[in-house]
Write a protein that holds these residues in place. Structure first.
Motif, PDB file in Angstrom:
ATOM      1  N   ILE A 289     -14.176 -10.378  -9.043  1.00  0.00           N
ATOM      2  CA  ILE A 289     -13.634  -9.444 -10.032  1.00  0.00           C
ATOM      3  C   ILE A 289     -13.929  -8.010  -9.617  1.00  0.00           C
ATOM      4  CG2 ILE A 289     -13.960  -8.599 -12.391  1.00  0.00           C
ATOM      5  CD1 ILE A 289     -14.193 -11.555 -13.245  1.00  0.00           C
ATOM      6  N   LEU A 290     -15.161  -7.761  -9.190  1.00  0.00           N
ATOM      7  CA  LEU A 290     -15.517  -6.413  -8.733  1.00  0.00           C
ATOM      8  C   LEU A 290     -14.703  -6.019  -7.501  1.00  0.00           C
ATOM      9  CD1 LEU A 290     -19.398  -6.534  -9.187  1.00  0.00           C
ATOM     10  CD2 LEU A 290     -17.738  -5.310 -10.609  1.00  0.00           C
ATOM     11  N   LEU A 291     -14.460  -6.987  -6.605  1.00  0.00           N
ATOM     12  CA  LEU A 291     -13.650  -6.713  -5.421  1.00  0.00           C
ATOM     13  C   LEU A 291     -12.219  -6.374  -5.808  1.00  0.00           C
ATOM     14  CD1 LEU A 291     -13.325  -6.681  -2.335  1.00  0.00           C
ATOM     15  CD2 LEU A 291     -12.828  -9.134  -2.454  1.00  0.00           C
ATOM     16  N   SER A 292     -11.684  -7.098  -6.790  1.00  0.00           N
ATOM     17  CA  SER A 292     -10.317  -6.822  -7.250  1.00  0.00           C
ATOM     18  C   SER A 292     -10.206  -5.407  -7.803  1.00  0.00           C
ATOM     19  CB  SER A 292      -9.928  -7.845  -8.316  1.00  0.00           C
ATOM     20  OG  SER A 292      -8.631  -7.588  -8.812  1.00  0.00           O
ATOM     21  N   ILE A 293     -11.186  -5.003  -8.592  1.00  0.00           N
ATOM     22  CA  ILE A 293     -11.177  -3.641  -9.148  1.00  0.00           C
ATOM     23  C   ILE A 293     -11.331  -2.616  -8.027  1.00  0.00           C
ATOM     24  CG2 ILE A 293     -12.424  -2.036 -10.657  1.00  0.00           C
ATOM     25  CD1 ILE A 293     -13.148  -4.517 -12.366  1.00  0.00           C
ATOM     26  N   ALA A 294     -12.173  -2.930  -7.044  1.00  0.00           N
ATOM     27  CA  ALA A 294     -12.350  -2.015  -5.907  1.00  0.00           C
ATOM     28  C   ALA A 294     -11.047  -1.860  -5.133  1.00  0.00           C
ATOM     29  CB  ALA A 294     -13.461  -2.536  -4.998  1.00  0.00           C
ATOM     30  N   MET A 295     -10.261  -2.930  -5.011  1.00  0.00           N
ATOM     31  CA  MET A 295      -8.983  -2.835  -4.309  1.00  0.00           C
ATOM     32  C   MET A 295      -7.991  -1.954  -5.072  1.00  0.00           C
ATOM     33  SD  MET A 295      -9.265  -4.396  -1.422  1.00  0.00           S
ATOM     34  CE  MET A 295     -10.938  -3.723  -1.457  1.00  0.00           C
ATOM     35  N   VAL A 296      -8.061  -1.972  -6.398  1.00  0.00           N
ATOM     36  CA  VAL A 296      -7.226  -1.063  -7.193  1.00  0.00           C
ATOM     37  C   VAL A 296      -7.612   0.378  -6.881  1.00  0.00           C
ATOM     38  CG1 VAL A 296      -6.604  -0.306  -9.509  1.00  0.00           C
ATOM     39  CG2 VAL A 296      -6.856  -2.740  -9.034  1.00  0.00           C
TER      40      VAL A 296
ATOM     41  N   ASN B 145       4.302  -4.074  -8.884  1.00  0.00           N
ATOM     42  CA  ASN B 145       3.664  -2.762  -8.872  1.00  0.00           C
ATOM     43  C   ASN B 145       2.151  -2.824  -8.721  1.00  0.00           C
ATOM     44  OD1 ASN B 145       6.315  -2.166  -9.364  1.00  0.00           O
ATOM     45  ND2 ASN B 145       6.012  -1.257 -11.367  1.00  0.00           N
ATOM     46  N   THR B 146       1.464  -3.113  -9.811  1.00  0.00           N
ATOM     47  CA  THR B 146      -0.001  -3.035  -9.754  1.00  0.00           C
ATOM     48  C   THR B 146      -0.633  -4.246  -9.095  1.00  0.00           C
ATOM     49  OG1 THR B 146      -0.110  -3.917 -12.017  1.00  0.00           O
ATOM     50  CG2 THR B 146      -0.152  -1.515 -11.756  1.00  0.00           C
ATOM     51  N   PHE B 147       0.169  -5.239  -8.720  1.00  0.00           N
ATOM     52  CA  PHE B 147      -0.385  -6.397  -8.013  1.00  0.00           C
ATOM     53  C   PHE B 147      -0.035  -6.348  -6.533  1.00  0.00           C
ATOM     54  CE2 PHE B 147      -0.324 -10.883  -6.628  1.00  0.00           C
ATOM     55  CZ  PHE B 147      -1.646 -11.203  -6.884  1.00  0.00           C
ATOM     56  N   GLN B 148       1.245  -6.558  -6.194  1.00  0.00           N
ATOM     57  CA  GLN B 148       1.609  -6.630  -4.781  1.00  0.00           C
ATOM     58  C   GLN B 148       1.459  -5.290  -4.069  1.00  0.00           C
ATOM     59  OE1 GLN B 148       5.511  -8.412  -5.012  1.00  0.00           O
ATOM     60  NE2 GLN B 148       4.700 -10.429  -5.488  1.00  0.00           N
ATOM     61  N   ALA B 149       1.941  -4.217  -4.688  1.00  0.00           N
ATOM     62  CA  ALA B 149       1.798  -2.899  -4.052  1.00  0.00           C
ATOM     63  C   ALA B 149       0.331  -2.528  -3.907  1.00  0.00           C
ATOM     64  CB  ALA B 149       2.534  -1.839  -4.869  1.00  0.00           C
ATOM     65  N   ARG B 150      -0.466  -2.870  -4.906  1.00  0.00           N
ATOM     66  CA  ARG B 150      -1.898  -2.576  -4.835  1.00  0.00           C
ATOM     67  C   ARG B 150      -2.561  -3.257  -3.640  1.00  0.00           C
ATOM     68  NH1 ARG B 150      -5.896  -6.496  -7.647  1.00  0.00           N
ATOM     69  NH2 ARG B 150      -4.426  -6.381  -9.360  1.00  0.00           N
ATOM     70  N   TRP B 151      -2.296  -4.548  -3.451  1.00  0.00           N
ATOM     71  CA  TRP B 151      -2.937  -5.268  -2.359  1.00  0.00           C
ATOM     72  C   TRP B 151      -2.420  -4.783  -1.008  1.00  0.00           C
ATOM     73  CZ3 TRP B 151      -7.282  -7.799  -2.696  1.00  0.00           C
ATOM     74  CH2 TRP B 151      -7.677  -8.352  -3.918  1.00  0.00           C
ATOM     75  N   GLN B 152      -1.130  -4.450  -0.930  1.00  0.00           N
ATOM     76  CA  GLN B 152      -0.595  -4.008   0.363  1.00  0.00           C
ATOM     77  C   GLN B 152      -1.118  -2.637   0.759  1.00  0.00           C
ATOM     78  OE1 GLN B 152       3.840  -5.814   0.240  1.00  0.00           O
ATOM     79  NE2 GLN B 152       3.085  -5.098   2.209  1.00  0.00           N
ATOM     80  N   TYR B 153      -1.215  -1.720  -0.198  1.00  0.00           N
ATOM     81  CA  TYR B 153      -1.740  -0.397   0.135  1.00  0.00           C
ATOM     82  C   TYR B 153      -3.239  -0.459   0.423  1.00  0.00           C
ATOM     83  CZ  TYR B 153       2.399   2.446  -0.378  1.00  0.00           C
ATOM     84  OH  TYR B 153       3.636   3.017  -0.167  1.00  0.00           O
ATOM     85  N   ALA B 154      -3.960  -1.322  -0.283  1.00  0.00           N
ATOM     86  CA  ALA B 154      -5.381  -1.480   0.003  1.00  0.00           C
ATOM     87  C   ALA B 154      -5.580  -2.070   1.396  1.00  0.00           C
ATOM     88  CB  ALA B 154      -6.033  -2.361  -1.059  1.00  0.00           C
TER      89      ALA B 154
ATOM     90  N   MET C  65       7.228  -1.309   0.305  1.00  0.00           N
ATOM     91  CA  MET C  65       7.541  -2.353  -0.652  1.00  0.00           C
ATOM     92  C   MET C  65       8.242  -1.710  -1.845  1.00  0.00           C
ATOM     93  SD  MET C  65       4.459  -1.054  -1.026  1.00  0.00           S
ATOM     94  CE  MET C  65       3.688  -2.146   0.153  1.00  0.00           C
ATOM     95  N   PRO C  66       8.887  -2.484  -2.700  1.00  0.00           N
ATOM     96  CA  PRO C  66       9.547  -1.886  -3.858  1.00  0.00           C
ATOM     97  C   PRO C  66       8.563  -1.659  -4.995  1.00  0.00           C
ATOM     98  CG  PRO C  66       9.908  -4.244  -3.871  1.00  0.00           C
ATOM     99  CD  PRO C  66       9.109  -3.933  -2.617  1.00  0.00           C
ATOM    100  N   VAL C  67       8.792  -0.615  -5.772  1.00  0.00           N
ATOM    101  CA  VAL C  67       8.083  -0.459  -7.042  1.00  0.00           C
ATOM    102  C   VAL C  67       9.126  -0.648  -8.140  1.00  0.00           C
ATOM    103  CG1 VAL C  67       8.350   2.070  -6.977  1.00  0.00           C
ATOM    104  CG2 VAL C  67       6.641   1.030  -8.474  1.00  0.00           C
ATOM    105  N   GLY C  68       8.875  -1.585  -9.042  1.00  0.00           N
ATOM    106  CA  GLY C  68       9.836  -1.906 -10.083  1.00  0.00           C
ATOM    107  C   GLY C  68      10.001  -0.786 -11.089  1.00  0.00           C
ATOM    108  N   THR C  69      11.239  -0.411 -11.373  1.00  0.00           N
ATOM    109  CA  THR C  69      11.536   0.634 -12.351  1.00  0.00           C
ATOM    110  C   THR C  69      12.615   0.128 -13.307  1.00  0.00           C
ATOM    111  OG1 THR C  69      13.222   1.624 -10.911  1.00  0.00           O
ATOM    112  CG2 THR C  69      10.967   2.476 -10.709  1.00  0.00           C
TER     113      THR C  69
END
Length: 382
Positions: A15-22, A182-191, A163-167
């Motif tokens: 959980i802490l790692l997931s927040i750190a990736m954000v 957005n906050t899942f796939q884009a987050r992991w790819q940018y991290a 990657m796409p960001v949904g709008t």
């Protein structure tokens, strides 16, 4: 009891790692971009857009390519058959913008099980310029689209992606789609890219012809069921890196159904299993709901209440909301419920991917097990 204590401890760490990736993704997305190229040094660019069928936002997304702030570029639209309903729209847009060099190429080169790649081959062969962008038809291009792609190119770059960001989501299931994108796939790819492990995304890919042609050309991407997975591996074998644009480009979502979201995410999930199996084995642990359940089950073994899982889950979602607000990504009244549904779907998709053999792309079944070797055995050129 020791086993359950270990489950709780590992869940808390994850959980802490997931927040750190954000936080890492937010830092990467906030990093100052390289200066955009001026018109005096901007190289000519070819944009290849494979099209297939009409979608609710086709007029907006396809017409955006004619309004780019760039001095020298051409548009090459690729369609498998002239009977496709998108053809009249493309021809109408080309006629309305005679100042932008544009062509429509018709035909299907069966080099792989990937219909999009088959559609793009003729465009790659016909491209007039050495800088080539492959852009999906549902990507809405901002006016500085080409400049931002080129600005992300560095000396060690083999490929620049977005990657796409949904709008523009409409309804609950569209919010779930945005929660995935957005906050899942884009987050992991940018991290991942911030850590030096960039992964290609097929929505927008900027290539230099000399680099890709030196490694087999566009046809080399038929080595995997997904062209972006093949691109990632090809670039890494060349000793280069995949880099991302400063901020992802928009993809209008509109209204979605549960079935649409499930089928789309299952297709991507199955492709990840086939192309990156070692990484995929732990993907269900990216769901904060799964991690919260592990924390709740094991917390008593450490002397804590199982209700500790609720604030932990809330912290995960608070981090995602903060990222979306910082980036200006859509957040409606459905956001938290959409996060929950997404995170319940992740383990279900993970399991379903192991028993799914065929996925559907634009109504066409794809056997994602077939690679270059199978195609060669069947008589197709690898």
């Amino acid at each position: 009891m020791q086993g359950m204590a270990l489950v709780a401890l590992l869940s808390a760490i994850a959980i802490l790692l997931s927040i750190a990736m954000v936080a890492l993704a937010a830092w990467r997305l906030s990093r100052r971009a390289a200066p955009l190229l001026g018109p005096d040094v901007a190289p000519p660019v070819t944009i290849i857009r494979p099209v297939c069928g009409l979608e609710p936002f086709s007029v907006a997304t396809l017409s955006s390519g004619f309004r780019l702030d760039y001095p020298a570029y051409e548009l090459v639209f690729c369609v498998a058959t002239r009977a496709d309903p998108v053809v009249p729209l493309v021809e109408r847009l080309m006629g309305a913008h005679p100042d932008v060099p544009a062509r429509l190429l018709v035909g299907d080169d069966a080099v792989s099980e990937n219909p999009k790649l088959n559609n793009c081959i003729k465009g790659w062969d016909a491209a007039r310029h050495d800088w080539i962008v492959l852009a999906d038809s549902n990507v809405e291009m901002p006016r500085d689209y080409i400049r931002r792609l080129l600005a992300a190119w560095r000396p060690n770059t083999g490929l620049v992606c977005s990657m796409p960001v949904g709008t523009q989501p409409s309804g609950f299931w569209a919010a779930v789609e945005c929660a995935f994108l957005n906050t899942f796939q884009a987050r992991w790819q940018y991290a991942a890219e911030a850590l030096g492990e960039g992964y290609a995304q097929g929505k927008s890919m900027l290539w230099h012809r000399s680099m890709l042609d030196a490694h087999g050309g566009l046809r080399a991407l038929s080595s995997e069921a997904a062209e972006d997975a093949a691109a990632t591996k090809l670039v890494r074998r060349a000793g280069l890196r995949v880099h991302l644009v400063d901020r992802p480009f928009p993809q209008p979502i509109g209204a979605k159904t549960a079935a649409h979201v499930w089928k789309r995410q299952l297709r991507w999930s199955r492709l990840r299993l086939v192309t990156f199996p070692a990484l995929y084995l732990g993907e269900f642990l990216t769901s904060p709901v799964v991690l919260a359940c592990g924390l709740a089950a094991g917390a008593p073994a450490l002397g804590f209440s199982p209700w500790l899982a609720l604030p932990a889950l809330a912290l995960c979602y608070a981090a995602e909301i903060a990222l979306a607000r910082r980036m200006g990504w859509p957040l409606g009244r459905h956001a938290v419920a959409a996060f929950l549904v997404r995170d319940l779907m992740i383990p279900a998709l993970w399991l379903a991917s192991f028993v799914t053999r065929q996925v559907v792309w634009h109504g066409r079944p794809m056997d994602v097990r077939r690679g270059a070797a199978q195609l060669a055995a069947a008589g197709a050129e690898p």
